[in-house]
Design an enzyme around this catalytic site. Sequence first.
Site, PDB file in Angstrom:
ATOM      1  N   ARG A  97       0.845  -1.191   0.000  1.00  0.00           N
ATOM      2  CA  ARG A  97       0.000   0.000   0.000  1.00  0.00           C
ATOM      3  C   ARG A  97       0.886   1.249   0.000  1.00  0.00           C
ATOM      4  NH1 ARG A  97      -5.192   1.756  -0.888  1.00  0.00           N
ATOM      5  NH2 ARG A  97      -6.090   2.918   0.845  1.00  0.00           N
ATOM      6  N   THR A 372      -9.831   0.732  -9.165  1.00  0.00           N
ATOM      7  CA  THR A 372      -8.971  -0.280  -8.607  1.00  0.00           C
ATOM      8  C   THR A 372      -9.127  -1.493  -9.497  1.00  0.00           C
ATOM      9  OG1 THR A 372      -9.377   0.672  -6.465  1.00  0.00           O
ATOM     10  CG2 THR A 372      -8.697  -1.634  -6.473  1.00  0.00           C
ATOM     11  N   THR A 390      -4.425  -0.588  -6.927  1.00  0.00           N
ATOM     12  CA  THR A 390      -5.210   0.617  -7.194  1.00  0.00           C
ATOM     13  C   THR A 390      -4.371   1.874  -7.341  1.00  0.00           C
ATOM     14  OG1 THR A 390      -7.075   1.924  -6.366  1.00  0.00           O
ATOM     15  CG2 THR A 390      -5.538   1.132  -4.723  1.00  0.00           C
ATOM     16  N   ASN A 392      -6.451   4.433  -6.692  1.00  0.00           N
ATOM     17  CA  ASN A 392      -7.630   4.992  -6.046  1.00  0.00           C
ATOM     18  C   ASN A 392      -8.652   5.382  -7.104  1.00  0.00           C
ATOM     19  OD1 ASN A 392      -9.291   5.545  -3.950  1.00  0.00           O
ATOM     20  ND2 ASN A 392      -8.595   7.647  -3.657  1.00  0.00           N
ATOM     21  N   GLU A 411      -4.164   8.319  -3.637  1.00  0.00           N
ATOM     22  CA  GLU A 411      -4.549   7.486  -2.495  1.00  0.00           C
ATOM     23  C   GLU A 411      -4.664   8.277  -1.195  1.00  0.00           C
ATOM     24  OE1 GLU A 411      -6.045   4.147  -2.929  1.00  0.00           O
ATOM     25  OE2 GLU A 411      -4.220   4.112  -4.131  1.00  0.00           O
ATOM     26  N   SER A 443      -7.728   1.188   3.700  1.00  0.00           N
ATOM     27  CA  SER A 443      -8.245   0.681   2.427  1.00  0.00           C
ATOM     28  C   SER A 443      -9.480  -0.181   2.663  1.00  0.00           C
ATOM     29  CB  SER A 443      -7.162  -0.162   1.765  1.00  0.00           C
ATOM     30  OG  SER A 443      -7.648  -0.778   0.599  1.00  0.00           O
ATOM     31  N   SER A 444     -10.258  -0.367   1.611  1.00  0.00           N
ATOM     32  CA  SER A 444     -11.356  -1.340   1.649  1.00  0.00           C
ATOM     33  C   SER A 444     -11.031  -2.575   0.834  1.00  0.00           C
ATOM     34  CB  SER A 444     -12.635  -0.721   1.065  1.00  0.00           C
ATOM     35  OG  SER A 444     -13.045   0.375   1.800  1.00  0.00           O
ATOM     36  N   GLY A 464     -13.931  -0.989  -6.390  1.00  0.00           N
ATOM     37  CA  GLY A 464     -15.227  -0.381  -6.059  1.00  0.00           C
ATOM     38  C   GLY A 464     -15.235   0.448  -4.791  1.00  0.00           C
ATOM     39  N   GLY A 465     -14.049   0.881  -4.311  1.00  0.00           N
ATOM     40  CA  GLY A 465     -14.027   1.723  -3.099  1.00  0.00           C
ATOM     41  C   GLY A 465     -14.691   0.988  -1.952  1.00  0.00           C
TER      42      GLY A 465
HETATM   43  O1  DON Z   1      -8.078   1.265  -1.104  1.00  0.00           O
HETATM   44  C1  DON Z   1      -9.245   1.560  -1.275  1.00  0.00           C
HETATM   45  O2  DON Z   1     -10.144   1.145  -0.588  1.00  0.00           O
HETATM   46  C2  DON Z   1      -9.612   2.458  -2.442  1.00  0.00           C
HETATM   47  N1  DON Z   1      -8.516   3.289  -2.784  1.00  0.00           N
HETATM   48  C3  DON Z   1     -10.065   1.618  -3.585  1.00  0.00           C
HETATM   49  C4  DON Z   1     -10.512   2.442  -4.750  1.00  0.00           C
HETATM   50  C5  DON Z   1     -11.364   1.702  -5.693  1.00  0.00           C
HETATM   51  O3  DON Z   1     -11.687   0.561  -5.509  1.00  0.00           O
HETATM   52  C6  DON Z   1     -11.866   2.460  -6.852  1.00  0.00           C
HETATM   53  N2  DON Z   1     -12.436   1.571  -7.820  1.00  0.00           N
HETATM   54  N3  DON Z   1     -13.431   1.549  -8.385  1.00  0.00           N
END
Ligand code: DON
Length: 561
Positions: A97, A372, A390, A392, A411, A443-444, A464-465
């Site tokens: 990360r 991501t 990712t 982000n 990020e 992060s998720s 997908g955040g």
């Molecule tokens: O680490 C995370 O949770 C976010 N930066 C992920 C971002 C993400 O999945 C965007 N995608 N659609």
Amino acid sequence: MKPWFFFLFLIIVGCGHRAPKKPISGRITDSAMVVSAHPLASRIGVGILRRGGNAVDAAIATQFALAVVYPSAGNIGGGGFMVLRLKDGTATTLDYRERAPAAASDTMYLDENGDAIPALSERGHLASGVPGTVAGLVEAHSKYGSMSWAELVQPAIDIALNGFVLTQKEAENLNEIQDDLKDLNSVLPEFLINEVWKAGDSIRYTDLGHTLERIRDHGAAGFYEGKTADDIVAEMRRGNGIITSEDLRSYKVAWRDPLFFTYKDYTVISMGPPSSGGVALAQLLRSVERYPLNEWGHNTARSVHLLTEAERRAYADRSHYLGDSDFVQVPVENLLSPLYLSERMKNFNAEKATPSHEIKAGPITFHESKETTHLSIVDSQGSAVAVTTTLNDSFGSRVVVAGSGFFLNDEMDDFSIKPGVPNMYGAIGGEANKIEPGKRMLSSMTPSIVTRNGKLFMVVGTPGGTTIITSVFQTILNVIEHKMTMQEAVEAKRVHSQWLPDSLYVETGALLVDDSISLSLMGHAIRTRDAIGRVDAILITPDGKLEGGADPRGDDTADGY
Ligand code: DON
């Protein structure tokens, strides 16, 4: 229009129908498989497996390929997590990360009145954390790689320098960022030659190709030192960014113990902090374990209500307790204890939504002591790798390092830039996830591997955040509880909720009219939205074959032999 009629109309738009249908299977192969966000990247990964490379080799080659063919998320300027389970059953996770630069502070995105300026953490030079991807791939290779490093990087170099053909989705992605590319880059990226790209156009990334050659020849030093590092630092100076050559030189990856937890007779191996993914996924699966989801059915009002109520509680905990465990104490054991989780679900009312403002993070006593991409790989020996990586947001900060040709992440927006101020995914955080020099932002991402009776069962993950966690959650339930094939589980429409905002997001077509009316009457604020998640997964079928689940929401492809 009468208000109630309008309301009903909104509910009905976005409703689907449930009809009996024949099971749909994804690509099925006998021994090895790669599922990733782009057909060319999957093909390159499978090429490595065919040449005798193992799952880690293939993961490295696939990630470098994604950095070229899928630059909105595939990257060398971002970071990620790798969860791996070797053929002998041992499991570990690698954290690469991004980290906050040494000059970062918890006031860096606040104006003189102390108000947050979210645009600064989302776009431009100040939004980037120190990239971890190259260090991560080098480290994974040195510990588990079986082929030479150069052989794994070369396919990405070839496509970057020779060019490749854009898919419809990739052409659209590039068209969407034209204005940002011009606004945010004082040196225009070399690939900015078409104003409007279309499917079938060929594109080359020459600067990126040469950067990959330096990485091929010098490993991590090809990125964190020499020309690439100099280009990053010069780019930072041009755009008032703060990443220094010392930040780059001192970047470190971390091998971390995986998070293991059970759901019925399955064991899930997932990512612990600094991701919230594994902890939240464990909370969710354990909170719903004792309810008869199979009987209630997929995406019915009862099932969606239960999932939403569990999610409300897990995301409230995420917001309060989760952060980088190298900096803050994250009470993982307490958050996952059966007693704690049953207390959390005690006020679950099967008939009524609990307003999110009535839910706070649970009481825990501390003891001393939105782009991501995900790829899932199984090799012919049975080793499995799940990687989520990712920048982000789509194309990260939209800053391209001049001379080196790659996108930098944004990020830093995954930190809580001010307590209570939502990030771009609407996630709220506080003290545990505040900005500190060298810290990793929460992060998720939830790359996960599921086993049953000691045998590999599923490899799964998604972008997908904040919807990552709930998409992985639903995919696992779809297979285990709703008896879907891997492809069906991936294609199935998804729902999502995350405590705050107090809404239930549903993909268009996810709910029947009756179910959405019932959910509204229970008190859920339903919001329809486009695609939730892009899950790429592999299921080991009872006869030992591999079934790929490649998400049709993108160009995702399962390939193998
Ligand atoms: O680490 C995370 O949770 C976010 N930066 C992920 C971002 C993400 O999945 C965007 N995608 N659609």
